[in-house]
Design a protein around this motif. Structure first.
Motif, mmCIF file in Angstrom:
data_model
loop_
_atom_site.group_PDB
_atom_site.id
_atom_site.type_symbol
_atom_site.label_atom_id
_atom_site.label_comp_id
_atom_site.label_asym_id
_atom_site.label_seq_id
_atom_site.Cartn_x
_atom_site.Cartn_y
_atom_site.Cartn_z
ATOM 1 N N VAL A 1 -27.385 -19.992 -13.311
ATOM 2 C CA VAL A 1 -27.123 -20.868 -13.012
ATOM 3 C C VAL A 1 -26.252 -21.478 -12.992
ATOM 4 O O VAL A 1 -25.929 -22.719 -14.140
ATOM 5 C CB VAL A 1 -28.956 -22.165 -13.070
ATOM 6 N N PRO A 2 -24.773 -21.508 -12.386
ATOM 7 C CA PRO A 2 -24.203 -22.296 -13.263
ATOM 8 C C PRO A 2 -23.412 -23.515 -12.493
ATOM 9 O O PRO A 2 -24.840 -24.060 -11.120
ATOM 10 C CB PRO A 2 -22.334 -21.685 -12.831
ATOM 11 N N ASN A 3 -22.586 -24.534 -13.023
ATOM 12 C CA ASN A 3 -22.780 -26.202 -12.796
ATOM 13 C C ASN A 3 -21.832 -26.998 -12.084
ATOM 14 O O ASN A 3 -21.166 -25.988 -12.714
ATOM 15 C CB ASN A 3 -23.946 -26.970 -13.513
ATOM 16 N N ILE A 4 -21.835 -27.689 -11.201
ATOM 17 C CA ILE A 4 -21.054 -28.043 -10.691
ATOM 18 C C ILE A 4 -20.446 -29.919 -11.279
ATOM 19 O O ILE A 4 -21.595 -30.144 -11.471
ATOM 20 C CB ILE A 4 -20.361 -28.540 -9.091
ATOM 21 N N LYS A 5 -19.561 -29.833 -12.495
ATOM 22 C CA LYS A 5 -19.792 -30.615 -12.993
ATOM 23 C C LYS A 5 -19.389 -31.964 -12.943
ATOM 24 O O LYS A 5 -18.234 -31.990 -11.729
ATOM 25 C CB LYS A 5 -18.800 -30.533 -14.896
ATOM 26 N N SER A 6 -20.192 -33.006 -12.775
ATOM 27 C CA SER A 6 -20.067 -34.628 -11.719
ATOM 28 C C SER A 6 -19.363 -34.661 -10.450
ATOM 29 O O SER A 6 -19.166 -34.815 -10.095
ATOM 30 C CB SER A 6 -18.569 -35.621 -12.392
ATOM 31 N N ALA A 7 -20.604 -33.683 -9.668
ATOM 32 C CA ALA A 7 -20.913 -33.287 -8.185
ATOM 33 C C ALA A 7 -20.969 -34.666 -7.487
ATOM 34 O O ALA A 7 -20.753 -34.727 -6.320
ATOM 35 C CB ALA A 7 -21.946 -32.394 -8.215
ATOM 36 N N ASP A 8 -21.593 -35.457 -8.271
ATOM 37 C CA ASP A 8 -21.635 -37.323 -7.815
ATOM 38 C C ASP A 8 -20.716 -38.297 -7.868
ATOM 39 O O ASP A 8 -20.613 -38.372 -6.782
ATOM 40 C CB ASP A 8 -22.805 -38.308 -8.640
ATOM 41 N N LEU A 9 -19.459 -37.420 -7.950
ATOM 42 C CA LEU A 9 -18.595 -38.032 -8.135
ATOM 43 C C LEU A 9 -17.423 -37.245 -7.170
ATOM 44 O O LEU A 9 -16.388 -37.991 -6.408
ATOM 45 C CB LEU A 9 -17.574 -38.330 -8.990
ATOM 46 N N LEU A 10 -18.115 -36.324 -6.132
ATOM 47 C CA LEU A 10 -17.132 -35.580 -4.867
ATOM 48 C C LEU A 10 -17.505 -35.486 -4.203
ATOM 49 O O LEU A 10 -18.109 -36.469 -3.717
ATOM 50 C CB LEU A 10 -17.582 -33.891 -5.763
ATOM 51 N N SER A 11 -16.124 -36.302 -3.001
ATOM 52 C CA SER A 11 -16.301 -36.177 -1.549
ATOM 53 C C SER A 11 -17.155 -35.009 -0.824
ATOM 54 O O SER A 11 -17.080 -33.645 -1.625
ATOM 55 C CB SER A 11 -14.924 -36.243 -1.025
ATOM 56 N N PHE A 12 -17.080 -35.391 0.379
ATOM 57 C CA PHE A 12 -18.425 -34.006 1.223
ATOM 58 C C PHE A 12 -17.148 -32.933 0.575
ATOM 59 O O PHE A 12 -17.154 -31.670 1.055
ATOM 60 C CB PHE A 12 -18.584 -34.606 2.386
ATOM 61 N N THR A 13 -15.635 -33.058 1.293
ATOM 62 C CA THR A 13 -14.583 -31.278 1.279
ATOM 63 C C THR A 13 -14.729 -30.790 0.205
ATOM 64 O O THR A 13 -14.727 -29.843 -0.026
ATOM 65 C CB THR A 13 -13.906 -32.256 1.901
ATOM 66 N N GLU A 14 -14.475 -32.089 -1.366
ATOM 67 C CA GLU A 14 -14.474 -31.608 -2.572
ATOM 68 C C GLU A 14 -15.863 -30.676 -2.514
ATOM 69 O O GLU A 14 -16.120 -29.466 -4.092
ATOM 70 C CB GLU A 14 -14.325 -32.778 -3.263
ATOM 71 N N LEU A 15 -16.797 -31.030 -2.488
ATOM 72 C CA LEU A 15 -18.417 -30.933 -2.864
ATOM 73 C C LEU A 15 -17.959 -29.058 -2.385
ATOM 74 O O LEU A 15 -18.836 -28.348 -2.756
ATOM 75 C CB LEU A 15 -20.116 -31.366 -2.408
ATOM 76 N N THR A 16 -18.140 -29.232 -0.873
ATOM 77 C CA THR A 16 -18.014 -28.094 0.122
ATOM 78 C C THR A 16 -17.175 -27.001 -1.253
ATOM 79 O O THR A 16 -17.519 -25.553 -1.180
ATOM 80 C CB THR A 16 -16.857 -28.300 1.348
ATOM 81 N N VAL A 17 -15.782 -27.299 -1.439
ATOM 82 C CA VAL A 17 -15.245 -26.515 -2.268
ATOM 83 C C VAL A 17 -15.470 -25.761 -3.209
ATOM 84 O O VAL A 17 -15.640 -24.492 -3.996
ATOM 85 C CB VAL A 17 -13.074 -27.039 -2.099
#
Length: 387
Positions: A263-279
């Motif tokens: 279960v890795p995690n995306i740090k500060s995912a709440d700050l990402l745009s839709f495009t950034e989250l997709t990548v």
């Protein structure tokens, strides 16, 4: 010596040797691939030289501080007679004195702790005519006659050692299940518009370089729900008996790999745009499946999403990742009869299940998170445009 790989880990499994006895290696050349409870790590050679001995065979588990590899350095000077008979790792150097290069036993990174009790738990390596091999597992008592011989025609048991990532996850799940009071709520959501959006984006050349999936939209919906209800992004301080409100959302994604669930995690995912989250999501899943997740990516998660629908599973009650407040399970998307404006239509429907720590999240908050996610998925294009 096996180096101290950090993270408080005291052992590792040998996955693959990239060198053999007699091979020449260069400084920083990858010599072995090991698996810890966190991830797979490539270890480089600390010196240039020749491989004299491999400390363990592939498949073995060794503790930090145990012999990993013995190398003869290229730059070592011709030793004197006294140096040749000096002990190496507590053993005499075999062979008569002569103009040989002295074998050294360098530490790859540093020393770590050892535990004789832990060492006894590991696969025992025997020497037999110079060949290392794993000791055979004991025969099950039910398959043995009184004379100690295996029963004729008896089918042997298949036993799989649980170690590395699998053992770490097993320990974590037991700890979570018996320390956090789990509650699960679920609902069905009409994701017809979500699936339509995914198809439109995939067909748009401007998005051709991105991997657009329904999971990306669900992850975005979860982050939107957390933004509306930040009190779910919390942790429990056992010592202080306090609820800690967290500033950022580190979004974990459960990924099934050949070595077990991680279960890795995306740090500060709440700050990402839709495009950034997709990548970020595509990179995280790809790295996890390759078994190359850095240990830092496994720490400090705050909430997790698990895509059980990719396995064809409709729904379930997931167990919390230790230390986190909640986990969202996304089931398989199915075409089902659905009431729309007082008429029945065939729609794309998914079941969402939210398990949460009842010390941190009550039923009302859990329900609010689920209904907010459903609202987002019913009209994702509008929701994304308004962010």
């Amino acid at each position: 010596m096996l180096p101290d790989v950090g993270e408080g880990l005291t052992e590792a499994d040998i996955l693959l040797w990239h060198v053999e006895v007699g091979d020449s290696v260069e400084l920083d050349q990858t010599i072995v691939e090991i698996e810890t409870a966190k991830s797979v790590v490539d270890l480089p050679s600390p010196v240039s030289g020749t491989v004299v001995e491999l400390g363990a065979a592939a498949g073995a588990t060794i503790v930090v501080g145990a012999l990993l590899i013995r190398l003869e350095e290229k730059s070592a000077a011709v030793p004197t007679e006294s140096e040749l008979i000096a002990p190496v790792a507590g053993e005499p150097v075999p062979g008569p004195p002569g103009p040989k290069v002295q074998a050294r036993e360098p530490v790859l990174v540093g020393y770590g702790v050892t535990d004789d009790r832990a060492r006894r738990r590991h696969i025992r390596l025997d020497r037999d005519d110079g060949v290392r091999r794993a000791a055979r597992p004991p025969i099950h008592p039910g398959l043995v006659h009184t004379n100690g011989q295996a029963a004729i025609g008896a089918e042997p048991e298949l036993r799989t050692p649980i170690k590395g990532v699998r053992r770490a996850m097993a320990d974590a799940m037991v700890h979570s299940a018996f320390t956090a009071p789990h509650v699960t709520e679920w609902l069905d959501a009409d994701v017809t518009e979500t699936m339509s959006l995914v198809r439109r984006l995939r067909a748009d050349r401007r998005w051709a370089h991105l991997r657009i999936t329904p999971l990306v939209v669900v992850a975005r919906a979860l982050l939107s729900a957390i933004r509306r209800n930040p009190q779910i992004n919390t942790s429990w301080d056992e010592e202080a008996q306090e609820i800690v409100q967290l500033a950022r959302v580190n979004l974990g994604v459960a990924a099934a790999t050949p070595r077990g669930l991680v279960v890795p995690n995306i740090k500060s995912a709440d700050l990402l745009s839709f495009t950034e989250l997709t990548v970020a999501l595509a990179d995280l899943i790809s790295t996890a499946r390759e078994g190359r997740v850095p240990p830092a990516d496994m720490r400090d998660g705050t909430i997790t999403i698990t895509n059980i629908g990719s396995l064809g599973v409709v729904g379930g009650t997931p167990i919390l990742n230790p230390g986190e407040a909640a986990i969202l399970a996304v089931g398989a998307i199915r075409q089902m009869p659905w009431v729309v404006d007082e008429r029945i239509e065939i729609r794309d429907v998914v079941q969402l299940a939210l398990s949460f720590d009842h010390r941190l999240v009550d039923g009302a908050l859990g329900g609010k998170i689920l209904t907010d996610i459903r609202e987002y998925l019913e009209d994702p294009a509008t929701a994304i445009a308004l962010e």
